[in-house]
Design a protein around this motif. Structure first.
Motif, PDB file in Angstrom:
ATOM      1  N   SER B 150      -2.418   5.384  -2.566  1.00  0.00           N
ATOM      2  CA  SER B 150      -1.017   6.123  -2.925  1.00  0.00           C
ATOM      3  C   SER B 150      -1.406   6.572  -4.697  1.00  0.00           C
ATOM      4  CB  SER B 150      -0.115   4.968  -3.266  1.00  0.00           C
ATOM      5  OG  SER B 150      -0.100   4.384  -1.820  1.00  0.00           O
ATOM      6  N   GLU B 290       8.468   3.752  -3.143  1.00  0.00           N
ATOM      7  CA  GLU B 290       8.403   2.818  -1.866  1.00  0.00           C
ATOM      8  C   GLU B 290       7.386   2.683  -1.214  1.00  0.00           C
ATOM      9  OE1 GLU B 290      10.763   4.977  -2.903  1.00  0.00           O
ATOM     10  OE2 GLU B 290      11.860   3.413  -3.931  1.00  0.00           O
ATOM     11  N   GLN B 291       6.712   3.994  -0.819  1.00  0.00           N
ATOM     12  CA  GLN B 291       5.429   4.055  -0.128  1.00  0.00           C
ATOM     13  C   GLN B 291       4.319   3.580  -0.694  1.00  0.00           C
ATOM     14  OE1 GLN B 291       5.644   8.428  -0.083  1.00  0.00           O
ATOM     15  NE2 GLN B 291       6.178   8.488   2.016  1.00  0.00           N
ATOM     16  N   ASP B 293       4.564   0.871  -2.697  1.00  0.00           N
ATOM     17  CA  ASP B 293       4.778  -0.320  -2.335  1.00  0.00           C
ATOM     18  C   ASP B 293       4.486  -0.990  -1.057  1.00  0.00           C
ATOM     19  OD1 ASP B 293       5.621  -2.870  -3.236  1.00  0.00           O
ATOM     20  OD2 ASP B 293       7.752  -2.702  -2.235  1.00  0.00           O
ATOM     21  N   ASP B 294       4.817   0.012  -0.326  1.00  0.00           N
ATOM     22  CA  ASP B 294       4.503  -0.637   1.429  1.00  0.00           C
ATOM     23  C   ASP B 294       2.885  -0.854   1.439  1.00  0.00           C
ATOM     24  OD1 ASP B 294       7.089  -0.675   2.055  1.00  0.00           O
ATOM     25  OD2 ASP B 294       7.090   1.598   3.028  1.00  0.00           O
ATOM     26  N   GLU B 295       2.018   0.233   0.897  1.00  0.00           N
ATOM     27  CA  GLU B 295       0.690   0.120   1.173  1.00  0.00           C
ATOM     28  C   GLU B 295      -0.072  -1.132  -0.027  1.00  0.00           C
ATOM     29  OE1 GLU B 295      -2.717   3.446   0.574  1.00  0.00           O
ATOM     30  OE2 GLU B 295      -1.643   2.865  -1.349  1.00  0.00           O
ATOM     31  N   ARG B 297       1.635  -3.736  -0.375  1.00  0.00           N
ATOM     32  CA  ARG B 297       1.952  -5.216   0.329  1.00  0.00           C
ATOM     33  C   ARG B 297       1.010  -5.313   1.604  1.00  0.00           C
ATOM     34  NH1 ARG B 297       8.118  -5.308   1.067  1.00  0.00           N
ATOM     35  NH2 ARG B 297       7.796  -3.204   1.442  1.00  0.00           N
ATOM     36  N   ARG B 298       0.870  -4.057   2.076  1.00  0.00           N
ATOM     37  CA  ARG B 298      -0.179  -4.076   3.211  1.00  0.00           C
ATOM     38  C   ARG B 298      -1.672  -4.813   2.774  1.00  0.00           C
ATOM     39  NH1 ARG B 298      -3.840  -0.808   4.677  1.00  0.00           N
ATOM     40  NH2 ARG B 298      -3.016   0.729   3.556  1.00  0.00           N
ATOM     41  N   SER B 315       1.710 -12.243  -2.403  1.00  0.00           N
ATOM     42  CA  SER B 315       1.849 -10.994  -1.995  1.00  0.00           C
ATOM     43  C   SER B 315       1.780 -10.096  -3.292  1.00  0.00           C
ATOM     44  CB  SER B 315       3.099 -10.918  -1.234  1.00  0.00           C
ATOM     45  OG  SER B 315       4.284 -10.732  -2.122  1.00  0.00           O
ATOM     46  N   LYS B 317       3.183  -6.431  -5.258  1.00  0.00           N
ATOM     47  CA  LYS B 317       4.274  -5.269  -5.068  1.00  0.00           C
ATOM     48  C   LYS B 317       3.976  -4.467  -6.529  1.00  0.00           C
ATOM     49  CE  LYS B 317       9.339  -5.447  -5.407  1.00  0.00           C
ATOM     50  NZ  LYS B 317       9.420  -4.557  -4.168  1.00  0.00           N
TER      51      LYS B 317
END
Lengths: 115, 880
Positions: B150, B290-291, B293-295, B297-298, B315, B317
């Motif tokens: 990202s 947001e994208q 952040d998703d990555e 978190r994954r 986790s 963020k």
């Protein structure tokens, strides 16, 4: 002013009044009334402007700085405003005259194609 | 300009000269003077039209009409100064409040930062349920670097502080050790010298530093010769290679940046898992926060599986940089600012409605004027334009008043200090009316003018039947119903908005009160705190550090007025408290090996808990006898006792610290239990189990926080205590000198800001709505004087009249309150995440709000109703 007379007179094309004023002033500074008279006289009274409409035209020309106004005295010794051509107006007159000739020639060719 | 004026002034003279010449010529031709004059005029044409045309040459028609309308409008406003003053003040209040709040939003959410394209920058956080956010660990950094897609750039920094020793006093300067990519991602360029690059940023690289503009100015008077000079930073000679631009102080008020020179790898797992890094990353084009952040978190979930020992429960963020700057992980600041903007917009609506009401009431008086204009040939649009010009003029005056008000309010807003920020504080805290705010105010003014003027203007211009309006000398009983209904609608709208505002304000104030009353677990009055970092070059061993702390506390005890003093490794309620760890309780193995209690541990001096004023529940506090060579002991908080021991008596039981990748500590014997102390700043809403260990028993190199309890105002003791510290070590810098009271207040700044403003807006909103109601009632009573007189003459008792007026008023109020309650219920739901200890639909608050507004409304209706009751029928009818 009768209706008959009106029909015989030719309506001025938009903008031609400006040209006529410039041409008239080429001969020297004049006041408003004299300009109106000169235009009438020189066109053998065919072109007869409503004298009032001269004034918006004069102011338009002043705004464009093609003519200038100054105080003077009229023939009958009254205070009157004289309008004179500026150098810029003189240039413009030449330009407009050329344009006019072109236009008139073109119209003439269309109207009498045979000649 | 002057040419135009002169030409127009002389036009009359020109024309009359022209006519006279023409007349004279006609006479010469033999006409009678009268004929001659007539012919001349005829030939000239319409003099008025000529004059207008000439004016038209010089002025555009539209502008000229605007000019006329403005002049006329000004005249009308001057003629009724009372109306003008009230309308201008009302609009000024609305526009001013909006401009001020917008300035705050502008400074906090919109303002440019000295970072390239700050909207594309995100900040990394390590999260653990129930804890304040941490920085990221090396594990996460490595994983993001290898597996993340990202980010275009990604770099980390470590917050450091430096003891800067030189010609002046020793000074503690905030700074950071940064990767070259960190500055690169932010896009910051030095104004002098060069930046930190890969050429310096490698393990064992040269000791170099960048200076902040402020420090450069203060310490080096802005001399360019500073490049290449050597500084003594923490006892190490470091060469200055560049100066960063003004107002750049990221991360965390940094004024010195050194290269991080990160080890390539092979570190013990415990170090890899330490959450020490501030990470910034620039998003790759096309990737949203947001994208990303998703990555992130994954990847954190993957790490949790790969390193369960150190990553369980963690986790990560990323949040937009601006949120990080505002210390706003949950987005509360944004939300409350938007709520405020909404509220102040509502206030403006009430102002508009009030002014519209005033205009409408006045419009009735001007009905004849308008009808006459229409009859004379003015078109509908022309009249609307004229009336709108008038109302925009009014709004423009209001806008000026509003700007003055905004300038007045801003220092107040500044003093409320809405954000907790360290970096870019100058930019984020300095609220002012800038170009954008001015533009906002102008647009608002225009919109306000049109909004408040539109209804009345349409109403005036659209009247169909003109004659009755022109003929009607009496303006008291005619054409009432239409405007009456519109005025009624305005009042209902105002009531509805006012109750929405009031409900929101009441909820936020109560929430703030509850937050303020949170029991922090200690006595904050009379406490002064300071921060100290001991130079590792001077204090090379732990016994030296411990000796310094002991000696310093002894010196401070001697300062007159000092009650007691102690040190801790972490003040309560500070952000990013890193002294958190995992504990095991003897005899209580967790059901799941990963579910060990995670808690805070604080290393404290003997007198610390007493100084803080924490109440002892059972056992004893730590004391002077708990030394390095005595039995290891611990004092625990009630929450710890509850979680670790349940119903058992914890005294005499044992706990130990589990250190991933290292041997566990020996068992500590629990000797006391104290009340819960709020330790987390962001998570202060919950109680976290805390463990207090004697400083001298735990070898460490943490920074020291000093806590001093004094007899009177603690702020006055700062100098004396500092002197005492310097007496022990003349080179020891002291920073963050702050009273506990101020420290606590800093915690709730955003909540306080929102609550106070919201309450203020609600107050003004209600006041204006009530004034609006009063105005409409008073106006309608005065319009009905004739009708009332007639009723009285026909036998109506004064009480009937009173009831009639009050009845009409209360109908409007009840309708408004009902609509308002529905709106408020819908809108306060948006506040949920910002409220503490109160539900967004708290019935008590809503009932009280409605009751308060109704009471105020009754007062507003009472006065006009009483006046109606006293109408003398004779006078009223004669007037008719």
């Amino acid at each position: 002013m009768s209706t008959k007379e009106e029909r015989e007179r030719t309506e001025l094309l938009q903008g031609t009044l400006d040209l006529l004023i410039l041409r008239t002033l080429l001969l020297g500074p004049r006041h408003g009334h004299a300009i109106a008279k000169a235009i009438e006289f020189n066109s053998d009274e065919v072109l007869q402007v409503e004298q009032g409409s001269l004034y918006p035209a004069l102011h338009r020309l002043i705004k464009r700085r093609w003519i200038a106004a100054e105080q003077g005295t009229s023939e009958n010794n009254r205070r009157a405003k004289f309008y004179r051509l500026t150098p810029k107006g003189r240039q413009q007159l030449e330009l407009e005259t050329l344009k006019w000739d072109k236009l008139a020639g073109a119209i003439a060719r269309i109207l009498r194609p045979a000649e | 300009m002057w040419r135009r004026k002169r030409m127009l002034a002389e036009l009359d003279e020109d024309i009359s000269e022209h006519l006279e010449t023409e007349t004279q010529e006609n006479i010469d031709r033999g006409m009678t003077p009268q004929e001659a004059r007539c012919a001349a005029v005829r030939k000239f044409g319409n003099v008025t039209r000529v004059k207008e045309e000439v004016r038209g040459v010089w002025y555009s028609r539209w502008l000229e009409q605007l000019d006329q309308d403005l002049r006329y409008g000004l005249r009308m406003l001057r003629k009724s100064p009372g109306f003008t003053a009230i309308a201008v003040l009302t609009l000024g209040l609305g526009i001013g409040a909006n401009t001020a709040i917008f300035s705050a939003v502008n400074a906090l959410l919109l303002q440019r930062l000295p970072v390239v394209d700050s909207d594309r920058i995100v900040f990394g956080l390590g999260l653990r349920e129930g804890f304040d956010p941490y920085g990221l660990s090396r594990l996460e950094y490595d994983a993001l670097k290898e597996r993340g897609h990202s980010f275009a750039n990604l770099g980390v920094a470590e917050l450091r502080s430096f003891n800067l020793i030189g010609r002046n006093d020793p000074e503690r300067v905030q700074g950071a050790a940064v990767q070259a990519e960190f500055l690169e991602a932010l896009g910051v360029q030095p104004i002098l010298g060069q930046s930190i690059t890969k050429a310096e940023d490698y393990p064992g690289g040269p000791p170099v530093a960048l200076l902040g503009y402020g420090l450069w100015m203060r310490r080096f008077a802005g001399a360019p010769g500073v490049i290449g000079q050597a500084l003594d930073l923490n006892g190490r000679s470091t060469a200055v290679i560049g100066v960063l631009p003004p107002s750049f102080d990221y991360p965390g008020e940094a004024q010195i940046w050194i290269p991080l020179q990160m080890q390539p790898g092979g570190l013990p797992l415990s170090e890899m898992a330490a959450h020490n890094y501030e990470m910034v990353a620039r998003l790759r084009p096309g990737v949203s926060a947001e994208q990303a952040d998703d990555e992130v978190r994954r990847i954190a979930r993957e790490l949790e599986n790969e390193y369960p020992a150190v990553r369980r429960g963690w986790s990560s963020k990323v949040i937009p940089m601006r949120r990080e700057l505002l210390r706003d992980v949950a987005g509360r600041v944004e939300k409350s600012l938007v709520a405020l903007l909404g509220a102040v917009g509502f206030l403006l609506l009430i102002c508009c409605a009030n002014v519209a009401g005033l205009l409408m009431a006045r419009g009735v008086v001007r009905e004849r004027e308008m009808a006459m204009r229409r009859a004379m040939g003015a078109g509908c649009p022309r009249i609307v334009r004229q009336l709108l010009t008038e109302s925009v003029l009014l709004a423009a005056l209001g806008g000026l008043a509003g700007l003055a008000l905004a300038y007045g309010i801003l220092p107040l807003l500044c003093s409320l200090n809405p954000v907790q920020t360290t970096a870019f504080a100058g930019l984020l805290r300095g609220l002012h009316v800038d170009g954008r705010a001015l533009l906002f105010a102008s647009v608002l003014t225009l919109v306000t003018g049109v909004t408040s003027g539109f209804l009345p203007a349409i109403k005036r211009a659209a009247a169909k039947d003109l004659m009755p309006l022109i003929l009607e000398g009496n303006q008291r009983s005619s054409s009432g119903t239409g405007s009456k209904r519109m005025l009624g609608a305005l009042v209902v709208a105002e009531m509805a908005i006012a109750i929405t505002l009031l409900a929101g304000g009441a909820l936020m104030i109560q929430s703030f009160q509850r937050l303020k009353q949170i029991d922090v677990g200690f006595r904050p009055e009379g406490l002064l705190t300071m921060h100290m970092e001991l130079s590792p070059n001077k204090y090379t061993s732990f016994p030296q550090r411990a000796a310094f702390a002991r000696k310093m506390l002894d010196e401070i005890q001697k300062v007159p007025g000092v009650v007691s003093a102690g040190v801790t490794t972490n003040l309560p309620l500070t952000t990013f408290s890193a002294r958190d760890s995992v504990f095991a309780v003897e005899g209580h193995p967790p059901a799941n090996p990963g579910d060990v209690p995670i808690t805070s541990h604080r290393l404290v001096s003997p007198d610390y808990l007493r100084t803080l004023g924490v109440a002892l529940v059972e056992g004893r506090l730590l004391d002077k006898n708990d030394r390095q060579n005595t039995q290891p002991v611990a004092v625990i908080s009630e929450e710890f006792a509850k979680q670790g021991f349940g119903n058992e008596d914890p005294l005499g039981k044992h706990v130990k610290r589990i250190r991933p990748g290292m041997a566990d500590t020996p068992w500590f014997t629990v000797v006391g239990v104290v009340r819960n102390v709020k330790e987390d700043r962001d998570n202060f809403r919950i109680d976290r189990p805390v463990l207090y260990l004697p400083y001298e028993q735990q070898e460490n190199d943490y920074a020291l926080d000093l806590m001093v309890r004094v007899k009177s105002n603690p702020a006055g003791f700062a100098a004396g205590i500092r002197q005492a510290i310097l007496a022990v070590d003349a080179d020891q810098p002291v920073s963050n000198v702050i009273t506990m009271r101020n420290h606590l207040e800093g915690m709730l700044v955003n909540e306080r800001f929102s609550a106070i403003l919201m309450a203020g807006l609600a107050g003004f909103g209600v006041l204006l709505a009530i004034i609006g109601l009063y105005g409409v009632m008073a106006y309608s009573v005065s319009r009905q004087t004739g009708e009332i007189g007639l009723r009285v003459a026909l036998g109506a008792a004064p009480s009937d009249i009173f009831k009639m007026v009050l009845g009409r008023g209360s109908k409007l109020v009840v309708l408004g309150v009902a609509i308002g309650l529905a709106c408020a219920l819908a809108l306060t739901r948006l506040l949920v995440s910002t409220l503490y200890g109160i539900r967004a639909n708290d019935p008590g608050t809503f009932a009280a709000t409605a009751l308060l507004l109704c009471l105020a409304a009754i007062v507003a209706c009472y006065l006009p109703a009483r006046r109606a009751m006293r109408v003398d029928p004779i006078v009223a009818l004669r007037y008719e």
